[in-house]
Design a protein around this motif. Structure first.
Motif, PDB file in Angstrom:
ATOM      1  N   PHE A 138       0.827  -1.213   0.000  1.00  0.00           N
ATOM      2  CA  PHE A 138       0.000   0.000   0.000  1.00  0.00           C
ATOM      3  C   PHE A 138       0.867   1.272   0.000  1.00  0.00           C
ATOM      4  N   ILE A 139       1.878   1.293   0.863  1.00  0.00           N
ATOM      5  CA  ILE A 139       2.751   2.474   0.958  1.00  0.00           C
ATOM      6  C   ILE A 139       3.447   2.718  -0.390  1.00  0.00           C
ATOM      7  N   GLU A 140       3.867   1.645  -1.027  1.00  0.00           N
ATOM      8  CA  GLU A 140       4.518   1.767  -2.336  1.00  0.00           C
ATOM      9  C   GLU A 140       3.553   2.363  -3.360  1.00  0.00           C
ATOM     10  N   ASP A 141       2.282   1.915  -3.310  1.00  0.00           N
ATOM     11  CA  ASP A 141       1.260   2.471  -4.209  1.00  0.00           C
ATOM     12  C   ASP A 141       1.130   3.980  -4.004  1.00  0.00           C
ATOM     13  N   VAL A 142       1.082   4.382  -2.742  1.00  0.00           N
ATOM     14  CA  VAL A 142       0.927   5.805  -2.426  1.00  0.00           C
ATOM     15  C   VAL A 142       2.115   6.593  -2.971  1.00  0.00           C
ATOM     16  N   LEU A 143       3.317   6.072  -2.733  1.00  0.00           N
ATOM     17  CA  LEU A 143       4.525   6.754  -3.207  1.00  0.00           C
ATOM     18  C   LEU A 143       4.527   6.886  -4.724  1.00  0.00           C
ATOM     19  N   LYS A 162       3.114  14.166  -9.250  1.00  0.00           N
ATOM     20  CA  LYS A 162       3.951  15.286  -8.781  1.00  0.00           C
ATOM     21  C   LYS A 162       3.252  16.111  -7.704  1.00  0.00           C
ATOM     22  N   LEU A 163       2.359  15.468  -6.949  1.00  0.00           N
ATOM     23  CA  LEU A 163       1.679  16.185  -5.871  1.00  0.00           C
ATOM     24  C   LEU A 163       2.535  16.131  -4.606  1.00  0.00           C
ATOM     25  N   PRO A 164       2.834  17.293  -4.011  1.00  0.00           N
ATOM     26  CA  PRO A 164       3.580  17.273  -2.747  1.00  0.00           C
ATOM     27  C   PRO A 164       2.773  16.526  -1.670  1.00  0.00           C
ATOM     28  N   SER A 165       3.450  15.713  -0.883  1.00  0.00           N
ATOM     29  CA  SER A 165       2.752  14.820   0.047  1.00  0.00           C
ATOM     30  C   SER A 165       1.928  15.579   1.092  1.00  0.00           C
ATOM     31  N   GLU A 166       2.298  16.832   1.357  1.00  0.00           N
ATOM     32  CA  GLU A 166       1.551  17.606   2.357  1.00  0.00           C
ATOM     33  C   GLU A 166       0.109  17.870   1.925  1.00  0.00           C
ATOM     34  N   PHE A 167      -0.184  17.717   0.631  1.00  0.00           N
ATOM     35  CA  PHE A 167      -1.540  17.979   0.142  1.00  0.00           C
ATOM     36  C   PHE A 167      -2.402  16.720   0.063  1.00  0.00           C
ATOM     37  N   LEU A 168      -1.847  15.599   0.521  1.00  0.00           N
ATOM     38  CA  LEU A 168      -2.643  14.370   0.575  1.00  0.00           C
ATOM     39  C   LEU A 168      -2.844  13.981   2.032  1.00  0.00           C
ATOM     40  N   GLY A 180       5.269  12.410   4.993  1.00  0.00           N
ATOM     41  CA  GLY A 180       4.648  13.732   5.061  1.00  0.00           C
ATOM     42  C   GLY A 180       3.147  13.688   4.858  1.00  0.00           C
ATOM     43  N   ILE A 181       2.566  12.488   4.957  1.00  0.00           N
ATOM     44  CA  ILE A 181       1.120  12.339   4.776  1.00  0.00           C
ATOM     45  C   ILE A 181       0.456  12.196   6.141  1.00  0.00           C
ATOM     46  N   ARG A 182      -0.562  13.015   6.371  1.00  0.00           N
ATOM     47  CA  ARG A 182      -1.278  12.965   7.639  1.00  0.00           C
ATOM     48  C   ARG A 182      -2.439  11.977   7.567  1.00  0.00           C
ATOM     49  N   VAL A 183      -2.721  11.381   8.702  1.00  0.00           N
ATOM     50  CA  VAL A 183      -3.804  10.395   8.762  1.00  0.00           C
ATOM     51  C   VAL A 183      -4.873  10.859   9.744  1.00  0.00           C
TER      52      VAL A 183
END
Ligand code: C2E
Ligand code: MG
Ligand code: MG
Ligand code: MG
Length: 280
Positions: free
Chosen positions: A129-134, A141-147, A174-177
Motif C-alpha cells: 500500500f505504501i509503495e502504491d501511495v509513493l 507530482k503532488l507534494p505529500s503535504e496535500f494528501l 509527510g502524509i497525515r492520517v
C-alpha cells in the motif's frame, strides 16, 4: 386468520431478502464492468474552519454513475467492493484520481488545501500500500503535504502494531492520517494513545442532536478536550444547522464539514469556489 397472515409475512420477508441478495449479486457483477468503463467519479466536499468558515481541506467521495440505476451511494457499493476484493483496484483508482485532481487545482493556482482520501482497511493493510501511495505521488507530482488519508478504527482489527507502523511510515513521507467515524467502532480509548494520527473526525451520529441531547454533547465535549490534550485536530461531520456550528465553536472544535457549508460536488465546481480561487 393468524396462521395465514404469518405465512404471508414470511413470504414477503423471503421475497425481500431474495431480492436484496439478487440485487447485491448484480451490483457486484456490474462493479467489475464499471471499473473498466470509468463509471466512477470523485466528488469533493469542503472541510471548513469552525469559526471563519474558510475552506481548510477537501474530502474526496466516490460516486458511481450506473448506466441504468443512476447514482449509487458509496454506502451501498463500497461494502460490496470490499466483499469481492474489488476495493483494491477501486481504491487505487480513487487515490490516483484524487491526486491528479489536486495537481490540477495546484496548476490552476488555487489556494491549496489538502485533499483527504478514504482508505478501506483492506486496502490499507494490504502488502504494497505504501509503495502504491509513493508511486501515485511521484506520477502526479503532488507534494505529500496535500494528501491526507482517512481510516477507521477497523484498521486495528488484526493488531495495533501493524497499523501504528503503517501510519508512522506515512507520517515520515509527510502524509497525515485522520481517524474517521470516530466513536462508532468498538475499540477502546486506549489505542488512541498509540496511534500516530493527526486528526479525529467525530461521526455525524454524535452531531445530529448535539443541541438537544445532553449526553451526546458531553461525549463531544469530552472527545474534543481529550484530543486537544493529545495534540490532535478535531473535525465534526454532518453539520446541517447554524445551531450545531455555534455549539461546536463554543466547544472549541477546530474544523467542520456538512451540508450547512457545502455538499460534495464535482471537481470543476470546486475549482470555481470563490473561497479557493487565486487572489490576484
Ligand atoms: P465518510 O467518509 O464518513 O464521509 C462522510 C459522508 O457524510 C459522505 O457520504 C458525505 O456526503 C456525508 N455528509 C457530509 N455532510 C453531511 C451532512 O451535513 N449531512 C448528511 N446527512 N450527510 C453528510 P457519502 O459520500 O455517501 O459516503 C459515505 C461513506 O462511504 C463515507 O463516509 C466513506 O466511509 C465511504 N466512502 C466514500 N468514498 C469512498 C472512497 O473513495 N473509498 C472508500 N474506501 N470509502 C469511501
Ligand atoms: Mg471520510
Ligand atoms: Mg466520516
Ligand atoms: Mg461517517
Amino acid at each position: 386468520d393468524a396462521k395465514q397472515q404469518g405465512r404471508n409475512t414470511w413470504h414477503w420477508y423471503k421475497g425481500d431478502e431474495q431480492r436484496a441478495t439478487e440485487e447485491a449479486v448484480r451490483l457486484r457483477h456490474d462493479l467489475h464492468y464499471a471499473l473498466q468503463h470509468e463509471q466512477f467519479e470523485l466528488y469533493y466536499q469542503p472541510i471548513v474552519d469552525a469559526v471563519s468558515g474558510r475552506t481548510r481541506g477537501l474530502e474526496a467521495l466516490v460516486r458511481w454513475h450506473h448506466p441504468e440505476r443512476g447514482m449509487i451511494s458509496p454506502g451501498v457499493f463500497i461494502p460490496l467492493a470490499e466483499q469481492t476484493g474489488q476495493i483494491i483496484p477501486l481504491g487505487r483508482w480513487v487515490l490516483m484520481r484524487a491526486c491528479q485532481d489536486a495537481a490540477v487545482m495546484q496548476a490552476a493556482n488555487m489556494r491549496m488545501v489538502p485533499v483527504a482520501v478514504n482508505i478501506s482497511s483492506l486496502q490499507f493493510r494490504r502488502e504494497g500500500f505504501i509503495e502504491d501511495v509513493l508511486q501515485v505521488l511521484d506520477e502526479t507530482k503532488l507534494p505529500s503535504e496535500f494528501l491526507e488519508l482517512e481510516v477507521t478504527e477497523s484498521v486495528l482489527l488484526d493488531g495495533a502494531e501493524k497499523a501504528i507502523a503503517l501510519i508512522n511510515q506515512l507520517k515520515d513521507i509527510g502524509i497525515r492520517v485522520a481517524l474517521d467515524d470516530f466513536g462508532t467502532g468498538f475499540s477502546s480509548l486506549s489505542y488512541l494513545r498509540d496511534l500516530p494520527i493527526h486528526k479525529i473526525k467525530l461521526d455525524r451520529a454524535f452531531i445530529q442532536d448535539i443541541v438537544s441531547d445532553r449526553n451526546n454533547a458531553a461525549i463531544v465535549q469530552g472527545v474534543i478536550t481529550m484530543a486537544h490534550h493529545m495534540g490532535l485536530v478535531v473535525v465534526a461531520e454532518g453539520i446541517e444547522a447554524p445551531e450545531q456550528q455555534q455549539d461546536l465553536v463554543r466547544r472549541c472544535c477546530d474544523l467542520l464539514q456538512g451540508f450547512l457549508f457545502a455538499r460534495p460536488m464535482p471537481r470543476d465546481a470546486i475549482l470555481s469556489l470563490p473561497d479557493v480561487l487565486p487572489s490576484e
